[in-house]
Design an enzyme around this catalytic site. Structure first.
Site, PDB file in Angstrom:
ATOM      1  N   THR A   1       0.815  -1.213   0.000  1.00  0.00           N
ATOM      2  CA  THR A   1       0.000   0.000   0.000  1.00  0.00           C
ATOM      3  C   THR A   1       0.852   1.268   0.000  1.00  0.00           C
ATOM      4  OG1 THR A   1      -0.061  -0.002   2.407  1.00  0.00           O
ATOM      5  CG2 THR A   1      -1.879  -1.097   1.281  1.00  0.00           C
TER       6      THR A   1
ATOM      7  N   ARG B   1       4.438   6.585   2.600  1.00  0.00           N
ATOM      8  CA  ARG B   1       3.716   7.747   3.119  1.00  0.00           C
ATOM      9  C   ARG B   1       3.126   7.432   4.488  1.00  0.00           C
ATOM     10  NH1 ARG B   1       1.401   6.373  -1.384  1.00  0.00           N
ATOM     11  NH2 ARG B   1      -0.635   6.061  -0.424  1.00  0.00           N
TER      12      ARG B   1
ATOM     13  N   ARG C   1      -6.710  -2.707   9.698  1.00  0.00           N
ATOM     14  CA  ARG C   1      -6.532  -4.152   9.539  1.00  0.00           C
ATOM     15  C   ARG C   1      -5.062  -4.504   9.355  1.00  0.00           C
ATOM     16  NH1 ARG C   1      -8.920  -8.438   6.064  1.00  0.00           N
ATOM     17  NH2 ARG C   1      -7.518  -7.649   4.480  1.00  0.00           N
TER      18      ARG C   1
ATOM     19  N   CYS D   1      -3.473   6.647  11.761  1.00  0.00           N
ATOM     20  CA  CYS D   1      -2.759   6.599  13.049  1.00  0.00           C
ATOM     21  C   CYS D   1      -1.716   7.710  13.188  1.00  0.00           C
ATOM     22  CB  CYS D   1      -2.120   5.224  13.256  1.00  0.00           C
ATOM     23  SG  CYS D   1      -0.814   4.827  12.071  1.00  0.00           S
TER      24      CYS D   1
ATOM     25  N   CYS E   1       0.456   6.945   7.415  1.00  0.00           N
ATOM     26  CA  CYS E   1      -0.949   6.554   7.477  1.00  0.00           C
ATOM     27  C   CYS E   1      -1.778   7.734   7.994  1.00  0.00           C
ATOM     28  CB  CYS E   1      -1.092   5.356   8.408  1.00  0.00           C
ATOM     29  SG  CYS E   1      -2.772   4.902   8.841  1.00  0.00           S
TER      30      CYS E   1
ATOM     31  N   CYS F   1       2.839   2.903   9.382  1.00  0.00           N
ATOM     32  CA  CYS F   1       1.941   3.048  10.531  1.00  0.00           C
ATOM     33  C   CYS F   1       2.695   2.960  11.847  1.00  0.00           C
ATOM     34  CB  CYS F   1       0.908   1.913  10.531  1.00  0.00           C
ATOM     35  SG  CYS F   1      -0.381   2.096   9.307  1.00  0.00           S
TER      36      CYS F   1
ATOM     37  N   CYS G   1      -1.463   0.855  15.181  1.00  0.00           N
ATOM     38  CA  CYS G   1      -2.520   1.323  14.255  1.00  0.00           C
ATOM     39  C   CYS G   1      -3.731   0.397  14.287  1.00  0.00           C
ATOM     40  CB  CYS G   1      -1.991   1.408  12.827  1.00  0.00           C
ATOM     41  SG  CYS G   1      -3.246   2.018  11.671  1.00  0.00           S
TER      42      CYS G   1
END
Ligand code: ZN
Length: 341
Positions: A31, A64, A42, A69, A66, A35, A39
């Site tokens: 993705t 990048r 999922r 969180c 999140c 995080c 976080c």
């Protein structure tokens, strides 16, 4: 990161353990997001995860932050919560949410969320719990507050419990009796500080020492059933080793220790010393509720069964001299060096 550290990191992610926030970030290659360990989103598949020391390292790898969180806000959130706790604990009355938010530079609504995520209670509820337990037991307020917080179901680990009690003194009547009727699992592992012995009951770690073997453990718990290793124990062992190699709060690691009320108060005071800071015996005695009991504080320090996790290495002599350490000054110096900010 070593395999052991990676496994401990992944375990922390699976537990959504807030105590690990700020110690690393979890990058998800599929993705392109990174995080906090805690976080709420999922969990990604383990194979798609890479751990980074911090947000900067993750960004350098093209990831990048999140949006859920906000992994880059950990340090600021933590400072804000600690500042608010200080303010609540030292204030005469109960500071208003607006006053606390002003102190931290957050909006009241946002600060309320940050505080609750960290502590499990709103600032007002935390202040109320503190007030009630202080009234109930003026001598051991910090102990009772944490107990109350755990009992209320807010027991998830958090470095913020450094300010209070961790999970010290999880009871073991057998302590007074050479460990009769208790199973103690143990292992000796090689660490960068030398051979380390870790032993635990089903309640928590009961011995952490350096350069000791089974015979030393046997001498200490002559009537216990000593068993080497075990699956559940290996998991705890990995966490302990990770905590020794890269010092953190260790507040999430359960302990099984017993002492007199004053000794336990001293151990609590030790656990409240933030990594990177030191105290004198006089300060520990005062924090434990008896400023005159400086020698007794020294002896409580010496009777600490669980090195590092109860950080007796953070006590130095007045004037800054390193002072003694059960396992030698080299280990003490190295532990303090690792904690320097
Ligand atoms: Zn996230």
């Amino acid at each position: 990161m070593s395999d052991i550290a990676e496994n401990a990191a992944w375990d922390a992610v699976l537990r959504r353990d807030r105590a690990f926030d700020g110690r690393f970030v979890t990058g998800v290659l599929t993705t392109g997001i990174y995080c906090r360990p805690s976080c709420a989103a999922r969990h990604p598949a383990r194979g798609n995860v890479r751990f980074f020391a911090d947000g900067a390292a993750a960004r350098a790898a093209g990831l990048r932050p999140c949006k859920r969180c906000l992994p880059d806000d950990v340090a600021r959130d933590e400072a804000a919560v600690l500042a608010a706790i200080d303010e609540i604990r030292s204030a005469e009355g109960t500071p208003s949410l607006a006053a606390l938010a002003l102190l931290t530079g957050y909006s009241p609504a946002h600060f309320q969320r940050v505080f609750k995520r960290a502590i499990g209670l709103s600032p007002a509820a935390y202040a109320r719990a503190l007030r009630e337990t202080r009234a109930r037991d003026a001598l051991s307020d910090s102990e009772s507050v944490t107990g109350a917080i755990y009992e209320a179901g807010y027991g998830s680990a958090s470095r913020f419990y450094e300010n209070t009690k961790g999970r010290l003194g999880m009871t073991a009547s057998a302590w007074a009796n050479g460990g009769a009727g208790v199973t103690i699992r143990w292992a000796v592992v090689e660490t960068t500080l030398g051979k380390m012995l870790v032993a635990a009951t089903d309640k928590g770690v009961c011995r952490l020492s350096f350069e000791e073997d089974e015979s030393a453990l046997r001498a200490r718990f002559p009537r216990a059933d000593l068993v080497e290793g075990g699956a559940a124990f290996e998991k705890l062992l990995a966490e302990v080793v990770a905590n020794v190699e890269a010092p953190g709060s260790g507040a999430h690691i359960p302990l099984d220790v017993r002492g007199t009320a004053f000794q336990e108060a001293c151990w609590e005071a030790l656990r409240a010393i933030p990594p990177g800071e030191t105290r004198t015996y006089a300060e520990i005695a005062a924090a434990a509720g008896n400023p005159k009991a400086v020698r007794a504080a020294g002896s409580a320090n010496a009777r600490n069964n669980v090195a590092v996790l109860i950080p007796c290495h953070r006590v130095v002599r007045k004037g800054g001299d390193l002072g003694g350490y059960a396992y030698g000054q080299d280990i003490k110096r190295e532990l303090l060096r690792r904690e320097e900010k």
